[in-house]
Motif scaffolding. Structure first.
Motif, short mmCIF file in Angstrom:
data_model
loop_
_atom_site.label_atom_id
_atom_site.label_comp_id
_atom_site.label_asym_id
_atom_site.label_seq_id
_atom_site.Cartn_x
_atom_site.Cartn_y
_atom_site.Cartn_z
N CYS A 56 0.86 -1.19 0.00
CA CYS A 56 0.00 0.00 0.00
C CYS A 56 0.89 1.24 0.00
O CYS A 56 1.82 1.34 0.80
CB CYS A 56 -0.90 0.00 1.23
SG CYS A 56 -1.91 1.50 1.37
N LEU A 58 -0.45 4.43 0.22
CA LEU A 58 -1.24 5.59 0.61
C LEU A 58 -0.63 6.36 1.77
O LEU A 58 -1.12 7.42 2.14
CB LEU A 58 -2.67 5.17 0.93
CG LEU A 58 -3.47 4.72 -0.30
CD1 LEU A 58 -4.90 4.41 0.07
CD2 LEU A 58 -3.44 5.77 -1.39
N CYS A 59 0.40 5.81 2.40
CA CYS A 59 1.18 6.61 3.34
C CYS A 59 2.56 5.97 3.43
O CYS A 59 2.82 4.94 2.82
CB CYS A 59 0.50 6.71 4.71
SG CYS A 59 0.82 5.32 5.80
N ALA A 61 3.96 4.27 5.60
CA ALA A 61 4.13 3.00 6.31
C ALA A 61 4.47 1.87 5.36
O ALA A 61 5.27 0.99 5.68
CB ALA A 61 2.86 2.67 7.09
N GLY A 62 3.87 1.87 4.17
CA GLY A 62 4.15 0.83 3.19
C GLY A 62 3.71 -0.55 3.65
O GLY A 62 4.48 -1.52 3.59
N CYS A 63 2.46 -0.67 4.10
CA CYS A 63 1.96 -1.96 4.59
C CYS A 63 1.89 -2.99 3.47
O CYS A 63 1.60 -2.66 2.31
CB CYS A 63 0.55 -1.79 5.16
SG CYS A 63 0.52 -0.78 6.64
N LEU A 90 -4.81 -3.87 8.41
CA LEU A 90 -4.89 -2.86 7.36
C LEU A 90 -5.78 -1.72 7.87
O LEU A 90 -6.89 -1.97 8.34
CB LEU A 90 -5.49 -3.47 6.09
CG LEU A 90 -5.14 -2.80 4.77
CD1 LEU A 90 -3.65 -2.86 4.51
CD2 LEU A 90 -5.88 -3.47 3.63
N CYS A 91 -5.30 -0.49 7.78
CA CYS A 91 -6.07 0.63 8.31
C CYS A 91 -7.24 0.95 7.37
O CYS A 91 -7.28 0.48 6.23
CB CYS A 91 -5.16 1.85 8.50
SG CYS A 91 -4.91 2.82 7.01
N LYS A 93 -7.94 3.48 5.62
CA LYS A 93 -7.54 4.10 4.35
C LYS A 93 -7.07 3.03 3.37
O LYS A 93 -7.42 3.05 2.19
CB LYS A 93 -6.43 5.13 4.61
CG LYS A 93 -6.16 6.02 3.42
CD LYS A 93 -5.50 7.32 3.83
CE LYS A 93 -4.03 7.17 4.08
NZ LYS A 93 -3.32 8.45 4.16
N GLY A 94 -6.29 2.09 3.88
CA GLY A 94 -5.83 1.00 3.03
C GLY A 94 -7.00 0.16 2.54
O GLY A 94 -7.06 -0.24 1.38
N PRO A 224 0.79 5.02 10.56
CA PRO A 224 -0.31 4.69 11.47
C PRO A 224 -0.44 3.21 11.81
O PRO A 224 -0.64 2.86 12.97
CB PRO A 224 -1.56 5.19 10.74
CG PRO A 224 -1.13 5.46 9.34
CD PRO A 224 0.33 5.71 9.36
N GLN A 225 -0.32 2.34 10.80
CA GLN A 225 -0.53 0.92 11.08
C GLN A 225 0.53 0.40 12.03
O GLN A 225 0.24 -0.32 12.98
CB GLN A 225 -0.49 0.14 9.77
CG GLN A 225 -1.07 -1.25 9.87
CD GLN A 225 -2.51 -1.22 10.31
OE1 GLN A 225 -3.36 -0.68 9.62
NE2 GLN A 225 -2.80 -1.76 11.48
S1 SF4 Z 1 -1.07 2.56 7.33
FE1 SF4 Z 1 -2.89 2.42 6.00
S2 SF4 Z 1 -2.55 3.93 4.39
FE2 SF4 Z 1 -0.58 3.59 5.38
S3 SF4 Z 1 0.42 2.03 4.12
FE3 SF4 Z 1 -0.66 0.97 5.80
S4 SF4 Z 1 -2.68 0.45 4.98
FE4 SF4 Z 1 -1.77 1.99 3.61
#
Ligand code: SF4
Length: 368
Positions: A56, A58-59, A61-63, A90-91, A93-94, A224-225
């Motif tokens: 991911c 979207l931030c 963190a790169g989950c 997974l947050c 947003k993800g 965040p995650q």
């Molecule tokens: S914290 Fe959320 S938005 Fe950020 S990489 Fe992980 S899943 Fe994606």
């Protein structure tokens, strides 16, 4: 027979029953379809499905994610349980990332705006590139390349340095990203105190005491995650429960979920940190090894006042109470808790450039 009614049939009946007396007719049609199986419809399943492991973006963190792809379209994201950052979580947003992909308002090509009407219309890439190149050349010929501003979103790999070099070639220093309103202030604070233009990564799971200087870590942290899973482990997953103290003018979710929320006058975090440092020094709780091996300027250097004497002379808790609004007794207690619950962590604001944190928050965290 009723057990053979498919979900689609059931919805047909429900919709008809809610709307009119045609419900009976709909029911009759469905039942006759059940009686003649060759004419019945069934729930359609995807012809081809596969799961693709990805990341991911979207931030920062790169989950790790597992993307379910049905008929060539990404339809669902799940956290990858094998990924070290998010470990299967997974947050929101993800989870909602496919909405971004299929949003009908998403731009998929260049648009040209008609200045008279304000309306936009699609154009080909060749025309768009031609027009932008022409404008840039016009500015350079007029001797004002600095009037060109490049704005960009998140970047990956070498893209950011490529954009910077492109604007250097144009002759303009004006390159703006969302980071300017986001983590840039905190990164600059890190650079001026640590010599690294970046945000730190925290080992929250191993911390016994977290002091958050406006770090909105449960709502909008830079990772965040990772932060949320570390926080969960700190509070519930291990034998000794870690303590979390949030210093912020606004309580927010992180303040509400902390063991203690300390309201403070906006922009006075650094004074509070220096007041705590004053107590730690006076109480003999300074980590002498750390100061000797990892810091610079604690003691006086020649005629220049070092950190210790500067803090002792200027940041008595009673004075800091006047500046911050935090009672002197609270300042002394926080200092004692922080210095005696090792490993303790002063959390920097990840995305506090516009709020309480940012620049001052980083200085504050580094001071203790
Ligand atoms: S914290 Fe959320 S938005 Fe950020 S990489 Fe992980 S899943 Fe994606």
């Amino acid at each position: 027979m009723s057990s053979n009614i498919s979900r689609r049939d059931f919805l047909k009946i429900g919709a008809a029953a809610a709307g009119s007396a045609a419900a009976l007719g709909a029911l009759k049609n469905v039942l006759s379809a059940q009686a003649a199986p060759e004419a019945a419809t069934s729930v359609q399943t995807a012809a081809e499905q596969k799961v693709v492991a990805s990341t991911c973006h979207l931030c920062s963190a790169g989950c790790g994610i597992l993307v379910r792809v049905a008929d060539g379209k990404a339809v669902k994201l799940e956290g990858n349980p094998m990924h070290p950052v998010n470990q299967g979580a997974l947050c929101p947003k993800g989870q909602a990332a496919p909405e971004l992909l299929y949003n009908p308002d998403r731009l998929t090509g260049p648009l040209k705006r008609d200045r008279a009407t304000g309306e936009t219309s699609p154009i080909q890439w060749e025309e768009a590139i031609q027009r932008v190149a022409q404008k840039l050349n016009d500015l350079r010929k007029a001797g004002h390349p600095e009037q060109a501003i490049l704005m960009h979103g998140d970047t990956r790999g070498q893209m950011r340095s490529f954009l910077t070099r492109f604007m250097q070639a144009v002759g303009s220093p004006n390159i703006v990203s969302h980071e300017s309103l986001n983590v840039a202030a905190a990164k600059m604070g890190m650079y001026l105190t640590q010599g690294i233009y970046d945000l730190p990564a925290y080992d929250i799971e191993k911390t016994n005491y977290i002091l958050s200087f406006g770090a909105n870590f449960l709502e909008a942290g830079s990772n965040p995650q990772r932060t949320i899973s570390g926080y969960t482990y700190l509070r519930r997953g291990r034998a000794t429960r870690g303590k979390v103290v949030v210093i912020d003018p606004r309580q927010g979710i992180h303040g509400a979920k902390a063991d203690e929320w300390i309201p403070i006058k906006p922009g006075t975090d650094a004074a509070l940190a220096l007041g705590m440092a004053n107590v730690i020094i006076k109480s003999g709780l300074v980590d002498a090894d750390f100061v000797k091996n990892y810091s610079f300027g604690f003691d006086d250097i020649g005629k220049s006042k070092g950190f210790m004497n500067f803090v002792l002379e200027n940041y008595d808790p009673a004075k800091v109470e006047q500046i911050t609004g935090v009672p002197a007794t609270t300042i002394a207690r926080l200092a004692g808790e922080f210095a005696s619950n090792k490993p303790a962590l002063a959390l920097l604001p990840g995305k506090g450039g516009l709020l309480n944190g940012g620049f001052g928050g980083v200085y504050a965290a580094m001071a203790v």
